[in-house]
Motif scaffolding. Structure first.
Motif, mmCIF file in Angstrom:
data_model
loop_
_atom_site.group_PDB
_atom_site.id
_atom_site.type_symbol
_atom_site.label_atom_id
_atom_site.label_comp_id
_atom_site.label_asym_id
_atom_site.label_seq_id
_atom_site.Cartn_x
_atom_site.Cartn_y
_atom_site.Cartn_z
ATOM 1 N N GLN A 305 0.812 -1.210 0.000
ATOM 2 C CA GLN A 305 0.000 0.000 0.000
ATOM 3 C C GLN A 305 0.853 1.272 0.000
ATOM 4 N N ALA A 306 2.009 1.216 0.622
ATOM 5 C CA ALA A 306 2.886 2.387 0.647
ATOM 6 C C ALA A 306 3.349 2.737 -0.769
ATOM 7 N N GLN A 307 3.746 1.704 -1.525
ATOM 8 C CA GLN A 307 4.157 1.948 -2.915
ATOM 9 C C GLN A 307 2.983 2.413 -3.762
ATOM 10 N N GLN A 308 1.819 1.826 -3.505
ATOM 11 C CA GLN A 308 0.627 2.210 -4.266
ATOM 12 C C GLN A 308 0.322 3.693 -4.067
ATOM 13 N N LEU A 309 0.414 4.152 -2.822
ATOM 14 C CA LEU A 309 0.167 5.559 -2.535
ATOM 15 C C LEU A 309 1.240 6.433 -3.190
ATOM 16 N N TYR A 310 2.504 5.985 -3.131
ATOM 17 C CA TYR A 310 3.595 6.760 -3.722
ATOM 18 C C TYR A 310 3.380 6.941 -5.224
ATOM 19 N N TYR A 311 3.072 5.849 -5.940
ATOM 20 C CA TYR A 311 2.907 5.951 -7.390
ATOM 21 C C TYR A 311 1.644 6.732 -7.755
ATOM 22 N N THR A 312 0.621 6.658 -6.900
ATOM 23 C CA THR A 312 -0.574 7.471 -7.130
ATOM 24 C C THR A 312 -0.226 8.949 -7.038
ATOM 25 N N ASN A 313 0.557 9.308 -6.023
ATOM 26 C CA ASN A 313 0.979 10.701 -5.879
ATOM 27 C C ASN A 313 1.843 11.142 -7.062
ATOM 28 N N GLN A 314 2.704 10.246 -7.546
ATOM 29 C CA GLN A 314 3.545 10.571 -8.710
ATOM 30 C C GLN A 314 2.690 10.798 -9.957
ATOM 31 N N LEU A 315 1.639 9.983 -10.100
ATOM 32 C CA LEU A 315 0.741 10.141 -11.245
ATOM 33 C C LEU A 315 0.026 11.493 -11.177
ATOM 34 N N LEU A 316 -0.443 11.844 -9.980
ATOM 35 C CA LEU A 316 -1.110 13.135 -9.816
ATOM 36 C C LEU A 316 -0.149 14.288 -10.108
ATOM 37 N N LYS A 317 1.096 14.142 -9.687
ATOM 38 C CA LYS A 317 2.096 15.178 -9.930
ATOM 39 C C LYS A 317 2.361 15.310 -11.437
ATOM 40 N N ALA A 318 2.485 14.159 -12.115
ATOM 41 C CA ALA A 318 2.708 14.191 -13.569
ATOM 42 C C ALA A 318 1.531 14.839 -14.280
#
Length: 546
Positions: A305-318
């Protein structure tokens, strides 16, 4: 003096002991034409991107001192290329190309005109205007092909530059064909590229781009092993050139090819490489957005879940970065280039037909007006669709992130800040703000920072400091984002809200003024609420008809 260093490879710092005396001599003699050339060489041989930018600025200064229109064109194009190629700052690059475009209207140097046309085509391609971009690249192809084959009329360096212009235009055309679904034309263009290059080592980078294109084509045909072979052969030249955007494309299709071979672990290694590039350069091509969707899905399957949240935040940033680019670039491209280009064509026709009749002039003006009107409508519809998709993707991503555990959405850690705050009090106030958000209390009418501070048992200054530091925005922006995100989610989740008028939607989220609501909705979502509601209704109708 140039003969001592001009054969050094690009980005080779060893050229500077020979280049610096050239620059010093040109400065001393106030020979600005030679000084522009010296600074241009500095851009070419500098290893660091920031040094390239400094030499590009000096180049513009020298060109302005020379008062030569052609030197000004060259200097602005070169600075635009530094922004585009080494930073992928499309907004700044476009500004330089448009500045060069202004100076190019009266130049007799056709090479400079087409060089600038090529770079404007690159921006159009990035924006997704592939038909428009391919038309520009086709014009460049015709020009460069003719010049490159005029071996008896041009200096070898000019032949080389025109050949590179031709090959780069061909590669950009392939990108347009691929996105337009013209796969047969793309494959034919790839073969043409390889035929033109042959075994000439001077065009290793261009060969790398065609290998990359062929690898993508092999992947599309599900020929994963040949795809991997071509993609891996493309990487060394692209890495050497420091083209991190195309390097990301190569990694993406290598990852996809491994996925096609059911080698998930190998594929994820390459998808993570793209994230590393994004973290470093804060840039991503729109076609690579899927990379984060893949990593989010992989993390979900791995129950990380930690990685899932991290990549979600990266997607939002992109998404945020790309959205800002589109909001800035698209209107500027239309206003400062497309419209001006039409007016230039009109001026040329008027000069040629100066003694023509009034009827012809009226028809030209009418035609330009009609084209401009249709173009505006088409582009506005396309922009609205793009912006709606971005909002929809953000909503989907936020819904996915909310499925994580409480740990995944924990409050930010209280760290030492620029001003003195009691950590316990800050933690308590952040807890209250979270409850304020969860209970949707931000929809209160007439809510001010003073009123909220009183409700939370604190004072306005203290609340303002905490919001600024931990929410990274001022209070008004914080409150506006909560309200607009709230109403946007309602419009996605419950179709009854699509029947409400703008005044009702504004009241629903606590905003008193229709105009204020519309402006805030546009500022945060990049699209007017009326356009958003219209697109949402169309989407639901289309889903219902399937």
């Amino acid at each position: 003096m140039r003969e001592k260093y001009e054969d050094f490879p690009e980005n080779d710092q060893k050229a500077f002991p020979f280049l610096q005396p050239y620059i010093d001599k040109a400065k001393k003699e106030k020979n600005y034409e030679k000084l522009v050339q010296g600074y241009k060489d500095g851009v070419f041989f500098a290893f660091l991107s920031e040094d390239k930018l400094k030499y590009a600025d000096s180049m513009i200064w020298a060109a302005n001192q020379s008062r030569s229109e052609d030197l000004r064109i060259i200097s602005h194009i070169d600075k635009g290329v530094v922004y585009y190629y080494h930073y992928k700052k499309y907004q700044l690059a476009l500004n330089e190309y448009l500045e060069a475009y202004k100076y190019s209207k009266n130049t007799k140097n056709e090479y400079l005109k087409y060089q600038n046309l090529y770079h404007i085509g690159v921006i159009k391609s990035y924006l997704g205007y592939y038909e428009d971009a391919s038309e520009l690249f086709m014009k460049c192809l015709v020009y460069y092909r003719e010049k490159a084959r005029s071996v008896t009329k041009l200096h070898p360096n000019e032949i080389y530059n025109n050949k590179k212009g031709y090959l780069n235009s061909l590669y950009q055309t392939i990108i347009c064909y691929r996105h337009l679904g013209k796969y047969k034309e793309a494959d034919e263009a790839i073969q043409t590229g390889f035929s033109e290059i042959g075994n000439n080592p001077e065009y290793d980078l261009e060969k790398g781009y065609f290998l990359l294109s062929r690898g993508i084509s092999e992947y599309r045909h599900s020929r994963f092993q040949p795809a991997l072979k071509n993609l891996n052969e493309a990487l060394p030249a692209i890495k050497s050139s420091r083209d991190f955007a195309r390097l990301s494309v190569g990694y993406f299709y290598i990852g996809k090819s491994y996925s096609g071979l059911k080698k998930t672990k190998e594929s994820v290694v390459y998808f993570k490489k793209i994230d590393s590039i994004f973290r470093k350069h804060q840039f991503m091509l729109p076609e690579l957005r899927e990379n984060y969707e893949i990593l989010i899905d992989y993390s979900r399957k791995e129950k990380n879940q930690a990685q899932q949240l991290y990549y979600t935040n990266q997607l939002l940033k992109a998404d945020s970065i790309m959205s800002k680019d589109f909001i800035y670039l698209s209107p500027k491209m239309h206003k400062d280039y497309d419209t001006n280009n039409l007016m230039d064509e009109k001026d040329k026709l008027q000069k040629i037909n100066y003694l023509g009749t009034i009827i012809i002039i009226v028809l030209i003006v009418w035609a330009i007006g009609l084209v401009a009107l249709l173009t505006r409508r088409h582009k506005k519809a396309k922009e609205i669709q793009q912006k709606y998709v971005l909002v929809e993707e953000k909503f989907t991503a936020s819904q996915n992130s909310e499925k994580g555990t409480a740990e995944a959405v924990a409050l930010p850690m209280v760290e030492e800040k620029r001003f003195s705050l009691n950590e316990d009090k800050v933690e308590e106030l952040l807890q209250k703000l979270k409850a304020f958000e969860d209970k949707k209390e931000f929809t209160q009418k007439g809510l001010t920072i003073g009123k909220l501070a009183a409700q939370l048992g604190t004072n306005s200054n203290y609340l303002s400091q905490v919001v600024n530091e931990y929410k990274k925005v001022n209070f008004n922006k914080y409150l506006s984002e909560l309200r607009i995100n709230y109403i946007t989610n309602l419009l996605f989740e419950d179709k009854k809200y699509l029947k409400y008028n703008i005044e009702t939607l504004a009241r629903e989220c606590g905003i008193a003024s229709r105009q204020n609501f519309s402006d805030l909705f546009y500022e945060i979502n990049g699209i007017r609420p009326t356009d958003f509601v219209k697109k949402r209704r169309e989407e639901l109708e289309n889903d219902g008809n399937r």
